[in-house]
Design a protein around this motif. Sequence first.
Motif, PDB file in Angstrom:
ATOM      1  N   ASN A 278       0.982  -1.031  -0.188  1.00 13.93           N
ATOM      2  CA  ASN A 278      -0.823   0.201  -0.045  1.00 13.93           C
ATOM      3  C   ASN A 278       0.955   0.985   0.185  1.00 13.93           C
ATOM      4  N   ASP A 279       2.069   0.786   0.853  1.00 13.67           N
ATOM      5  CA  ASP A 279       2.901   1.967   0.744  1.00 13.67           C
ATOM      6  C   ASP A 279       3.842   2.212   0.021  1.00 13.67           C
ATOM      7  N   GLY A 280       3.344   2.746  -1.101  1.00 16.96           N
ATOM      8  CA  GLY A 280       5.098   2.307  -2.657  1.00 16.96           C
ATOM      9  C   GLY A 280       6.218   2.493  -1.729  1.00 16.96           C
ATOM     10  N   ALA A 281       7.096   3.505  -1.159  1.00 11.07           N
ATOM     11  CA  ALA A 281       8.094   3.612  -0.741  1.00 11.07           C
ATOM     12  C   ALA A 281       8.750   2.715   0.372  1.00 11.07           C
ATOM     13  N   SER A 282       8.329   2.103   1.240  1.00 10.87           N
ATOM     14  CA  SER A 282       8.420   1.333   2.014  1.00 10.87           C
ATOM     15  C   SER A 282       8.308  -0.690   0.954  1.00 10.87           C
ATOM     16  N   SER A 283       8.563  -0.602  -0.070  1.00  8.56           N
ATOM     17  CA  SER A 283       7.991  -1.485  -0.734  1.00  8.56           C
ATOM     18  C   SER A 283       9.865  -1.696  -1.029  1.00  8.56           C
ATOM     19  N   TYR A 284      10.129  -1.013  -1.173  1.00  9.27           N
ATOM     20  CA  TYR A 284      12.197  -1.010  -1.627  1.00  9.27           C
ATOM     21  C   TYR A 284      12.900  -0.702  -0.376  1.00  9.27           C
ATOM     22  N   ARG A 285      14.118  -1.009  -1.109  1.00 12.66           N
ATOM     23  CA  ARG A 285      15.160  -0.804   0.450  1.00 12.66           C
ATOM     24  C   ARG A 285      16.170  -0.724  -0.442  1.00 12.66           C
ATOM     25  N   GLU A 286      17.408   0.380  -0.307  1.00  7.36           N
ATOM     26  CA  GLU A 286      18.266   1.669  -0.976  1.00  7.36           C
ATOM     27  C   GLU A 286      19.359   1.331   0.085  1.00  7.36           C
ATOM     28  N   GLU A 287      20.667   0.670  -0.355  1.00  9.65           N
ATOM     29  CA  GLU A 287      21.701   0.922   0.573  1.00  9.65           C
ATOM     30  C   GLU A 287      22.837   1.790  -1.031  1.00  9.65           C
ATOM     31  N   TRP A 288      22.983   2.917  -0.253  1.00  7.78           N
ATOM     32  CA  TRP A 288      24.465   3.399  -0.869  1.00  7.78           C
ATOM     33  C   TRP A 288      25.205   2.942  -0.437  1.00  7.78           C
ATOM     34  N   VAL A 289      26.667   3.180  -1.398  1.00  8.66           N
ATOM     35  CA  VAL A 289      28.135   2.153  -0.754  1.00  8.66           C
ATOM     36  C   VAL A 289      28.960   3.254  -2.069  1.00  8.66           C
ATOM     37  N   THR A 290      29.453   4.096  -0.973  1.00 12.84           N
ATOM     38  CA  THR A 290      30.366   5.128  -1.473  1.00 12.84           C
ATOM     39  C   THR A 290      31.944   4.549  -0.956  1.00 12.84           C
ATOM     40  N   ILE A 291      33.119   4.936  -2.094  1.00 11.40           N
ATOM     41  CA  ILE A 291      34.330   4.948  -1.260  1.00 11.40           C
ATOM     42  C   ILE A 291      35.108   6.490  -1.403  1.00 11.40           C
ATOM     43  N   GLN A 292      35.762   6.888  -0.830  1.00  8.49           N
ATOM     44  CA  GLN A 292      36.392   8.104  -1.417  1.00  8.49           C
ATOM     45  C   GLN A 292      36.875   8.221  -2.964  1.00  8.49           C
ATOM     46  N   GLU A 293      37.060   9.522  -3.077  1.00  9.02           N
ATOM     47  CA  GLU A 293      37.852   9.484  -4.781  1.00  9.02           C
ATOM     48  C   GLU A 293      39.008   9.033  -4.617  1.00  9.02           C
ATOM     49  N   ASP A 294      39.601   9.337  -3.661  1.00 13.83           N
ATOM     50  CA  ASP A 294      40.982   9.120  -3.646  1.00 13.83           C
ATOM     51  C   ASP A 294      41.817   7.604  -2.970  1.00 13.83           C
ATOM     52  N   ALA A 295      40.760   6.707  -2.205  1.00 14.65           N
ATOM     53  CA  ALA A 295      40.443   5.985  -1.171  1.00 14.65           C
ATOM     54  C   ALA A 295      41.271   4.722  -2.814  1.00 14.65           C
ATOM     55  N   GLU A 296      42.246   3.663  -2.237  1.00 19.73           N
ATOM     56  CA  GLU A 296      43.191   3.053  -2.661  1.00 19.73           C
ATOM     57  C   GLU A 296      42.334   1.893  -2.924  1.00 19.73           C
ATOM     58  N   THR A 297      40.997   1.587  -1.914  1.00 19.21           N
ATOM     59  CA  THR A 297      40.222   0.650  -2.446  1.00 19.21           C
ATOM     60  C   THR A 297      39.111   0.459  -4.103  1.00 19.21           C
ATOM     61  N   GLU A 298      38.455  -0.148  -4.329  1.00 15.54           N
ATOM     62  CA  GLU A 298      38.426   0.185  -5.446  1.00 15.54           C
ATOM     63  C   GLU A 298      36.433  -0.625  -4.947  1.00 15.54           C
ATOM     64  N   ILE A 299      36.091   0.615  -5.591  1.00 16.45           N
ATOM     65  CA  ILE A 299      34.125   0.160  -4.960  1.00 16.45           C
ATOM     66  C   ILE A 299      33.717  -1.481  -5.543  1.00 16.45           C
ATOM     67  N   GLU A 300      34.132  -1.966  -6.747  1.00 14.57           N
ATOM     68  CA  GLU A 300      34.199  -3.000  -6.612  1.00 14.57           C
ATOM     69  C   GLU A 300      33.697  -4.411  -6.368  1.00 14.57           C
ATOM     70  N   GLU A 301      34.973  -3.720  -5.049  1.00 15.05           N
ATOM     71  CA  GLU A 301      35.311  -4.504  -3.792  1.00 15.05           C
ATOM     72  C   GLU A 301      34.166  -4.770  -2.628  1.00 15.05           C
ATOM     73  N   LEU A 302      33.677  -3.346  -2.549  1.00 14.71           N
ATOM     74  CA  LEU A 302      32.517  -3.582  -2.211  1.00 14.71           C
ATOM     75  C   LEU A 302      31.429  -4.223  -2.530  1.00 14.71           C
ATOM     76  N   ILE A 303      31.199  -3.982  -3.497  1.00 15.02           N
ATOM     77  CA  ILE A 303      29.553  -4.505  -4.239  1.00 15.02           C
ATOM     78  C   ILE A 303      30.059  -6.130  -4.334  1.00 15.02           C
ATOM     79  N   VAL A 304      30.914  -6.273  -4.571  1.00 14.82           N
ATOM     80  CA  VAL A 304      30.770  -8.262  -5.064  1.00 14.82           C
ATOM     81  C   VAL A 304      31.372  -8.148  -3.624  1.00 14.82           C
ATOM     82  N   ALA A 305      31.448  -8.372  -2.588  1.00 12.41           N
ATOM     83  CA  ALA A 305      31.143  -8.213  -0.991  1.00 12.41           C
ATOM     84  C   ALA A 305      29.891  -8.547  -0.552  1.00 12.41           C
ATOM     85  N   ARG A 306      29.544  -7.722  -0.893  1.00 11.44           N
ATOM     86  CA  ARG A 306      27.771  -7.326  -0.345  1.00 11.44           C
ATOM     87  C   ARG A 306      27.167  -8.814  -1.696  1.00 11.44           C
TER      88      ARG A 306
END
Length: 366
Positions: free
Chosen positions: A324-352
């Motif tokens: 009934n409540d459209g918004a609560s049907s979904y969940r969103e998780e933002w994954v971020t890294i610093q622009e100068d981070a040594e880590t690659e964002i794909e490492e975090l994406i894949v682990a999840r």
Amino acid sequence: MQNLNKGNTGSSPESEPFSAEKYYSTQPEPARLKDTLDGIRKFVAANNEKGRRIVLVTSGGTTVPLELNMVRFLDNFSAGTRGATSAEYFLSHDYAVIFMHRQFSQQPFLRHYSHSTNPFLDLLQIEEPDTNSPSVFPTAPRSEIATPKVSVNTTPEALPLLLRVLRENKRVKELGTLHTVTFVTVDDYLFLLRGIAGVLGEKEGPGRRVMYYLAAAVSDFFLPRQKMAEHKIQSGKGSLHIEMDQVPKILKPLVNEWTPEGYIVSFKLETDPQILIPKARGALDRYGHQVVIGNELHTRKYRVVFVEKNASTNGPRGKSIQANDGASSYREEWVTIQEDAETEIEELIVARLVERHGKWISGRGT
Ligand code: PAZ
């Protein structure tokens, strides 16, 4: 003005959109498709026997040819970095990876030394007694160039990464966990995707141990073969008018028919941040797969959003339940890294995703 479309092309509002069925029965399949799928079948069987999880990673952009004897084509943005980088992390999690990529786009391991960002030759040092010798390139016979007095080393700064890449590449080769296939056109892509999904979905196959990681940038519009000019489009007749058809939405048959048990992750790229989440939610509603990973063009290396349905609104495969409540049907998780981070964002994406896939396999995930 010249009209590129051959014959009576019809105007788009009245012409029938291509269903997946119509598309596959009218468009050309890539050469040697059967051989490619035989190769996939062997790879899947060998890794399935060992109980490994298997992921199909699609990567790079598809092209749309404008002529049958193709000189011109439209291209889709993507260097293939997301796919190639993610493939490496899946391999490190002991997945067997089918890497389906645009020819000449980035590839696992090779990506560290591709293009001009990190040219491989600059990392090597050559030592020879006479540094003033005249150029022998490219005329001298190869046997004369390589003499026992010459040695080649890497620069000290390049060594740590090179060692890591060489070791991981060797490990993966010995295990036989990476299999690569290439596409160029959107036709190649769609036929390969259906064919590979067919192999992965076979009885006695890996079942829930399969993940689809659809990071390729696939054309939304194409020029059906039947409407293409045969020869190179000629200039000199004023502006060019091209009417393209919509590429069928193949996530629907992928989810509902081709891979009943696979865990499916699609990507959504937008340039307008306002529409990213609504479009991602819309895709989940329409196709009923597990995750849409949203990213914006300019921040895609540092910021992505996982968009999923809440368990209570995720019905059986392909059927979402309207809350009934459209918004609560979904969940969103933002994954971020610093622009100068040594880590690659794909490492975090894949682990999840590895964690979510584990739950899916054990029947606890949605
Ligand atoms: O390959 P790349 O690293 O340059 O870009 C990756 C990407 C933006 C193409 C990918 O993350 C993505 O969003 N793929 C789906 C594109 C689409 O919406 O069709």
